[in-house]
Design a protein around this motif. Structure first.
Motif, short mmCIF file in Angstrom:
data_model
loop_
_atom_site.label_atom_id
_atom_site.label_comp_id
_atom_site.label_asym_id
_atom_site.label_seq_id
_atom_site.Cartn_x
_atom_site.Cartn_y
_atom_site.Cartn_z
N ALA A 208 0.62 -1.24 0.07
CA ALA A 208 -0.02 -0.21 -0.08
C ALA A 208 1.18 0.81 0.09
N SER A 214 -4.05 -0.65 -1.82
CA SER A 214 -4.15 0.32 -1.61
C SER A 214 -5.14 0.46 0.61
N GLN A 409 -5.45 6.46 1.85
CA GLN A 409 -4.99 6.81 -0.03
C GLN A 409 -5.22 7.68 -0.06
#
Length: 416
Positions: A208, A214, A409
């Motif tokens: 990630a 993600s 994110q």
């Protein structure tokens, strides 16, 4: 007479330390008085051994340090030496060209003494930029007296369900379950980070962080849910959102909270911030492993913490590097280990450390499958600030787990 006057003037100028002296500006974040005294004594000792060198030790409080360092490093007031947690923040400093490589100055003996982990932590693109100082771990400190008073068995907190039941039991007995310095935000991120370490594990986190996965993936959202749900139980002291780290540490040190999720350095800080400057006595103090979370992909031995050290600004002198080499020697660092301020990484410095908590932390890190760096440092200054902000919002219930994951994110994508 004129010749004598000229000779005297030349003699005075030649003897003036200002003409031969190198001043090294050393910026640290040390605030505990006794530790500061050791630090200053070390600087004065080095000066006595090197009369042509002056060590100008400068201090910034933790949050002020984070806020001002970027600007300082781009100014003519840049410190020659400054504290660093490494990680993505260091990556950004290397990329910005505000730090100097030191591989051509550092002795092989120094590299051998800090080991491969210490060298690796401060190496980028084959260049060494810093000298590692210490290792540390975020642990769940607990007050044995309050556990006994509430009838809570420490071993029951090995699982999350057991932990939640303990939180409820403390509240039923009018005992604050958890201390938290919400104003500074980074203490709250330890909760989300520890849950991510448990649920996602090393590979998922690295994926990630690199953009190959993600932060909206299930383990990260689930970790946020755990923190949100914990916050809904109102487990923290009254006014935690306005409390700085030192306030929360002192609150725990005064015996007003059953637990405090904090780094091993809190052993000294909670004493220094307690009302009587003694804090919780050793016989009443303990460390618990962070609870296991059902279905987690992380290795049970995984730890969260730091591998800290010193970096050097782009115009720092070789003498600045040599000073830190000396300061980081086992002979000097032994004094800091003996007082339990931190766990030095240099070989031999911590061999005689008697503090049982520090020894336990050292063993934890040595046995860890993954020693995760503080996420607010590992993810870089921009994303790190966001995870701190989101963590306190989750703890306070002002953002949903899904929204927090999405914002994290978004921040990660914007930083790439």
């Amino acid at each position: 007479m004129k010749r004598w006057a000229l000779a005297a003037t030349i003699a005075v100028l030649g003897a003036s330390p200002a003409l031969a002296e190198t001043t090294v500006r050393w910026l640290h974040i040390t605030s505990i008085p006794e530790e500061v005294e050791l630090l200053k004594n070390a600087a004065r000792t080095y000066e006595s051994m090197n009369p042509d060198v002056t060590i100008d030790d400068q201090f910034l409080e933790n949050e002020a340090f984070k806020a001002k360092l970027t600007t300082l490093l781009q100014s003519d007031q840049a410190p020659d030496i400054f504290f660093s947690w490494g990680g993505g923040v260091m990556d950004a400093q290397v990329e910005a060209g505000v730090v100097r490589p030191i591989g051509d100055v550092v002795d092989q003996a120094t590299l051998d003494s800090i080991g491969s982990a210490g060298v690796s932590a401060f190496t980028r693109n084959g260049e060494l930029y810093g000298i590692a100082r210490d290792v540390g771990e975020v642990v769940l400190w607990y007050n044995k007296d309050l556990f006994e008073q509430a009838g809570v068995d420490p071993e029951s907190l090995s699982t999350w369900d057991g932990f939640i039941e303990a939180v409820k039991t403390f509240k039923e007995n009018d005992i604050t379950p958890l201390a938290l310095g919400g104003k500074d935000k980074w203490p709250a991120h330890f909760w989300w980070s520890k849950m991510i370490v448990r649920l996602a594990g090393e590979d998922a986190f690295n994926a990630a962080a690199a953009g190959d996965a993600s932060f909206t993936d299930e383990p990260f959202v689930k970790a946020a849910e755990y923190l949100y749900e914990l916050g809904q139980l109102d487990p923290f002291q009254q006014g935690f959102e306005a409390a700085a780290y030192g306030d929360a540490s002192g609150y725990f040190g005064d015996g007003k909270a059953a637990m405090h999720l904090m780094g091993d350095w809190d052993y000294s800080v909670m004493k220094d911030n307690s009302a009587d400057k003694a804090g919780i006595p050793d016989e009443s103090l303990g460390i618990l492993p962070f609870p296991t979370l059902e279905g987690g992909a992380g290795d049970p031995s995984d730890t969260l913490g730091g591998l800290s050290g010193w970096l050097f600004s782009k115009n720092a002198s070789d003498e600045a590097v040599k000073f830190i080499e000396w300061f980081n020697s086992a002979e000097v660092q032994k004094d800091f280990a003996d007082k339990s301020f931190y766990i030095p990484i240099v070989a031999g410095a911590a061999d005689d450390m008697t503090n049982p908590y520090k020894k336990m932390v050292a063993e934890d890190i040595n046995q860890a499958h993954w020693h995760a760096l503080f996420f607010d440092q590992a993810l870089g200054p921009d994303v790190g600030g966001v995870i701190n902000d989101l963590s306190i919002e989750l703890a306070a219930g002002s953002i949903s787990p899904e929204e927090a994951a999405e914002e994290l994110q978004d921040a990660a994508e914007s930083a790439r």
